[in-house]
Every structure is written in structure tokens, then in C-alpha cells.
Scaffold this motif. Structure first.
Motif, mmCIF file in Angstrom:
data_model
loop_
_atom_site.group_PDB
_atom_site.id
_atom_site.type_symbol
_atom_site.label_atom_id
_atom_site.label_comp_id
_atom_site.label_asym_id
_atom_site.label_seq_id
_atom_site.Cartn_x
_atom_site.Cartn_y
_atom_site.Cartn_z
ATOM 1 N N ARG B 222 -11.948 -2.996 21.826
ATOM 2 C CA ARG B 222 -13.155 -2.410 22.397
ATOM 3 C C ARG B 222 -13.906 -1.680 21.274
ATOM 4 O O ARG B 222 -13.347 -0.818 20.604
ATOM 5 N N PRO B 223 -15.163 -2.080 21.012
ATOM 6 C CA PRO B 223 -15.878 -1.439 19.907
ATOM 7 C C PRO B 223 -16.171 0.031 20.215
ATOM 8 O O PRO B 223 -16.361 0.404 21.370
ATOM 9 N N ILE B 224 -16.182 0.843 19.179
ATOM 10 C CA ILE B 224 -16.485 2.264 19.349
ATOM 11 C C ILE B 224 -17.821 2.537 18.668
ATOM 12 O O ILE B 224 -18.004 2.276 17.478
ATOM 13 N N LEU B 225 -18.778 3.018 19.415
ATOM 14 C CA LEU B 225 -20.131 3.252 18.915
ATOM 15 C C LEU B 225 -20.504 4.720 19.117
ATOM 16 O O LEU B 225 -19.820 5.445 19.831
ATOM 17 N N GLY B 226 -21.576 5.137 18.487
ATOM 18 C CA GLY B 226 -22.092 6.468 18.795
ATOM 19 C C GLY B 226 -22.355 7.354 17.595
ATOM 20 O O GLY B 226 -23.051 8.354 17.698
ATOM 21 N N GLY B 227 -21.797 6.989 16.418
ATOM 22 C CA GLY B 227 -21.977 7.828 15.235
ATOM 23 C C GLY B 227 -23.436 8.038 14.882
ATOM 24 O O GLY B 227 -23.845 9.128 14.472
ATOM 25 N N ARG B 228 -24.237 6.993 15.063
ATOM 26 C CA ARG B 228 -25.653 7.077 14.693
ATOM 27 C C ARG B 228 -26.429 8.033 15.596
ATOM 28 O O ARG B 228 -27.554 8.418 15.307
ATOM 29 N N ARG B 229 -25.822 8.378 16.755
ATOM 30 C CA ARG B 229 -26.465 9.341 17.669
ATOM 31 C C ARG B 229 -25.766 10.695 17.620
ATOM 32 O O ARG B 229 -26.046 11.572 18.430
ATOM 33 N N GLY B 230 -24.833 10.855 16.691
ATOM 34 C CA GLY B 230 -24.176 12.148 16.547
ATOM 35 C C GLY B 230 -22.889 12.301 17.336
ATOM 36 O O GLY B 230 -22.320 13.384 17.398
ATOM 37 N N HIS B 231 -22.407 11.211 17.960
ATOM 38 C CA HIS B 231 -21.121 11.264 18.653
ATOM 39 C C HIS B 231 -20.045 10.820 17.674
ATOM 40 O O HIS B 231 -20.074 9.683 17.201
ATOM 41 N N HIS B 232 -19.125 11.706 17.361
ATOM 42 C CA HIS B 232 -18.147 11.403 16.318
ATOM 43 C C HIS B 232 -16.717 11.590 16.797
ATOM 44 O O HIS B 232 -16.471 12.224 17.818
ATOM 45 N N SER B 233 -15.786 11.053 16.009
ATOM 46 C CA SER B 233 -14.376 11.279 16.278
ATOM 47 C C SER B 233 -14.035 12.725 15.915
ATOM 48 O O SER B 233 -14.822 13.406 15.246
ATOM 49 N N GLU B 234 -12.843 13.160 16.316
ATOM 50 C CA GLU B 234 -12.437 14.535 16.018
ATOM 51 C C GLU B 234 -12.254 14.747 14.510
ATOM 52 O O GLU B 234 -12.188 15.877 14.038
ATOM 53 N N HIS B 235 -12.189 13.648 13.754
ATOM 54 C CA HIS B 235 -11.900 13.775 12.320
ATOM 55 C C HIS B 235 -13.063 14.362 11.520
ATOM 56 O O HIS B 235 -12.862 15.007 10.505
ATOM 57 N N LEU B 236 -14.295 14.103 11.967
ATOM 58 C CA LEU B 236 -15.446 14.520 11.146
ATOM 59 C C LEU B 236 -15.517 16.044 10.986
ATOM 60 O O LEU B 236 -15.839 16.545 9.917
ATOM 61 N N GLY B 237 -15.197 16.769 12.043
ATOM 62 C CA GLY B 237 -15.234 18.231 11.969
ATOM 63 C C GLY B 237 -14.328 18.762 10.870
ATOM 64 O O GLY B 237 -14.688 19.703 10.150
#
Lengths: 149, 255
Positions: B222-237
Motif C-alpha cells: 500500500r503506497p504511503i503518501l502525504g509528505g508533500r502536504r506536510g504529513h510525515h512519519s514519526e522519524h522526521l521530528g
């Protein structure tokens, strides 16, 4: 009356500015100086992330000031992108004499220590972004090779 | 003095490009002093340096397009997770060396093709940065492909690790080819690329390397999308906490 700035004299001042990482060659020989006008010197970075870029600009500024060219501005351009083709013949010869194989299209590098061509790449990245690490199979010495770019 | 209007489409386009490079550059920097050999340590640091250099150029240009007085440093160090526009792939943890190389291979192959298209961008700055950086990225793509082959076609353990690394990162590839409204508009204006145009070429290149590495293509997930809209994984923080600590704690620090 403003003195007329001699562009040839400006080139000579710049040719006296060594590259901070490889001090045997000047910024002119490395092809970093792209243009010289009466009021402006145009520089281009080698690699986008090269930390020497800021040092070079500072050194060029200092050299211009010391030679009395305080009003000559420094401009940095990205396009067209720097290429190792812009390193002058004298620059390449100095690199070789300094122990760095100059960039070339040849598959193997010529060892700057013993002149053998039986050499191999050890790592694609060397001590700076612009160099790869090589080893001579004849004299067994390691050496840097300027990457074609 | 005439005020310069914000070009928000250009600003957002540049943020996406700059944030991809910034976050992956920071990730590669985490390897410093920890790589399997000194040569590998140097190559990871050098690739990181190239990426940080790209990020500096893209984010400075983004600041100019925004025309609100922010430069590349302000954008890198004084935005929070929700304001970052990088893709999920680049923020993924390094894992082991195989996982890092799998991520690099999937990303750099894409970035090389992207920059190849952006050389023709209608925005002069985007075109100039892309033309300069594509020469460096070509090297990243080659180097990481060599490691995919060497590890995939290596020992039982290196093969297992490369399979796992590819499997982990594979789910983030579809996001690289997502054309949302903003990307579509940027492509229509000629400043951005239509990434859909090179999806087939990308797949062909990936498959060719995997075949040489005697690896099967990972199973689609299942593709994971959303980074371009500011939705990120817990890792970015966590990445930002390390990257932004110093300039936020000592705002006037210079060195």
C-alpha cells in the motif's frame, strides 16, 4: 578621474589566489573564474556542496582588496555548470606534479608517483568531493584522482 | 522600493526540491564515523555534502520566491515538521548499510531523472541548479546501484539485508511519482517536471539493476503518501530535533 582598470592585471591578481584545498593550482587554473570585467569578477562553484566555495570567495575578495581593486564586485553564477574540462593544461600538469592524477577520459589513471598505468580505483570518493581514491599496482602507492565532472 | 510579490507556486515547488535534498543529506551525515570502512564513510559524507549544497541553493531560491525575508537557513532551521515538504523516502531511518544504500538507489535514480527534466525548467534558477546538480547525482545513482549489485549478489547475509532494505523502502516509491494539484500546476507553468513522464524509464532502470543483483523486485505494498502536504512519519521530528537544535538554542551563534 577614475583609473581605467586593466582586465589583464585583474586576471593576474586572480591567478595569484591558490585553491584552498589544492594550493599548487590557482583559482584561474581550476576554471573557477569565469569572467573578468572592469567592475566585476564572476566565479562558479566546483561542486554544489564544496565547503571551499566560501573560502575561495573570501580569498578572492582579500586579493582584490590588497591589489587596490576594492570597487570590483564578486558575482557567483551556477550556469553553465563547472566542468573539469575548464582546468587549464598548466593546472593539470601541476596537479600531476603535486601527486594528484588530473582528470582524463582514460579508463585508468597514470600514477603520479611512478608513471605506471596499471592502476585501480579504490573508492569513488576521496579526500574532497572532486577526487576519487586510486591505487597503483606497480608501486603500490595510493593516490587521489581528480574525477571527470 | 518596489515590493516583490510572493510567487507561492514557485516557493512550494522549491521547498519540495530543497527539503528532499536537505533531509537526505542530514540522514547521510548520521553515518559519519560509523560506516563499514573509511572509504564508505567518505562516500556517504560526500554524497551528503552534495545534497546539502543542493538544499542551500533550492532553499535560498525558495526564500527569494517567498519574498518575506527568509533565507535558506531560516527555512531549514526554523520550520517545524508540518511545514516540511520532503517525501517520506528521504526521512526513513538509515537502518543498516544495505537499507541506506537501497534508499539511496531508489532516490538517486529518481532524482537524476527529475533533474534531467528540470534542466529545461522555465525558471532560470531551477534550471541552473538542476543542470549543476545532475552531474553529482549521476554519481550517487551509479555508486548506490553498484552496492545494490554487490550486496544483492554477495553472501547469503548481504543478500538478505539488501532484500530487507529494498522491501522497507519500496512502499515510499509511489510518492515520488505522485502528481497532485500543485505539481500539475507547476508542470503546466513549465517550472516543475511531470514526473509521470519518466515512471516507465525509472522502473526499467531499477529492474535492470535488480536483475544484475539477482534480486526479485520487492512486492508492491500500500503506497504511503502525504509528505508533500506536510504529513510525515514519526522519524522526521527526530531528524529535525538533531538538525535544528543548535541554531534554535543559540540563535546568534556564528562559526
Amino acid at each position: 578621474m577614475m583609473a581605467v582598470i586593466d582586465r589583464e592585471a585583474l586576471w593576474q591578481v586572480l591567478d595569484g589566489v591558490p585553491d584552498p584545498e589544492i594550493p599548487v593550482v590557482s583559482v584561474v587554473e581550476l576554471g573557477i573564474v569565469r569572467d573578468v570585467r572592469e567592475d566585476r569578477v564572476t566565479l562558479t562553484p566546483t561542486y554544489t556542496g564544496c565547503p571551499a566555495t566560501q573560502v575561495i570567495e573570501r580569498d578572492v575578495r582579500a586579493a582584490l582588496d590588497a591589489a587596490g581593486y576594492r570597487d570590483v564586485a564578486i558575482e557567483t553564477v551556477l550556469s553553465p555548470p563547472w566542468s573539469t574540462d575548464w582546468i587549464s593544461a598548466s593546472g593539470k600538469a601541476k596537479l600531476h606534479a603535486y601527486g594528484i592524477a588530473p582528470p582524463s577520459d582514460a579508463r585508468t589513471a597514470t600514477c603520479p608517483q611512478c608513471g605506471a598505468t596499471d592502476t585501480e580505483e579504490v573508492s569513488r570518493f576521496g579526500s574532497t568531493p572532486c577526487k576519487a581514491q586510486w591505487r597503483c599496482r606497480a608501486c603500490l602507492e595510493p593516490f587521489d584522482r581528480f574525477k571527470c565532472h | 522600493m518596489a515590493t516583490v510579490a510572493t510567487d507561492s507556486l514557485l516557493f512550494e515547488t522549491l521547498l519540495r526540491l530543497g527539503d528532499d535534498s536537505l533531509i537526505l543529506g542530514q540522514r547521510l551525515g548520521e553515518w559519519c564515523g560509523h560506516a563499514p570502512s573509511v572509504e564508505v564513510d567518505l562516500s556517504l559524507a560526500n554524497m551528503g555534502l552534495d545534497l546539502i549544497g543542493q538544499a542551500t541553493l533550492f532553499l535560498n531560491a525558495a526564500g527569494a520566491a517567498e519574498a518575506q525575508g527568509r533565507d535558506g537557513d531560516a527555512l531549514a532551521f526554523h520550520r517545524d515538521v508540518l511545514d516540511f515538504r520532503n517525501c517520506w523516502l528521504v526521512e526513513q531511518p538509515n537502518g543498516d548499510f544495505a537499507q541506506t544504500m537501497a534508499r539511496q538507489f531508489l532516490f538517486s535514480t529518481w532524482q537524476e531523472m527529475l533533474f534531467g527534466h528540470l534542466e529545461g525548467s522555465a525558471d532560470e534558477t531551477v534550471a541552473a541548479i538542476a543542470a549543476k546538480a545532475v552531474k553529482e547525482v549521476r554519481y550517487h545513482a551509479e555508486l548506490s546501484a553498484e552496492w545494490v549489485i554487490r550486496l544483492g549478489d554477495g553472501t547469503e547475509e548481504s543478500r538478505r539485508r539488501m532484500e530487507e532494505g529494498l522491501d522497507w523502502n519500496w512502499r515510499f516509491v509511489p510518492e515520488l511519482f505522485e502528481m497532485d494539484a500543485l505539481a500539475t500546476e507547476a508542470a503546466a507553468r513549465g517550472i516543475g517536471a511531470d514526473v509521470g513522464l519518466f515512471r516507465e524509464d525509472y522502473d526499467r532502470r531499477i529492474r535492470a539493476v535488480l536483475a544484475e543483483a539477482s534480486l526479485d523486485a520487492p512486492k508492491d505494498q500500500r503506497p504511503i503518501l502525504g509528505g508533500r502536504r506536510g504529513h510525515h512519519s514519526e522519524h522526521l521530528g527526530h531528524v529535525l530535533a538533531v538538525m535544528q537544535f543548535l541554531p534554535r538554542t543559540y540563535p546568534d551563534a556564528v562559526w
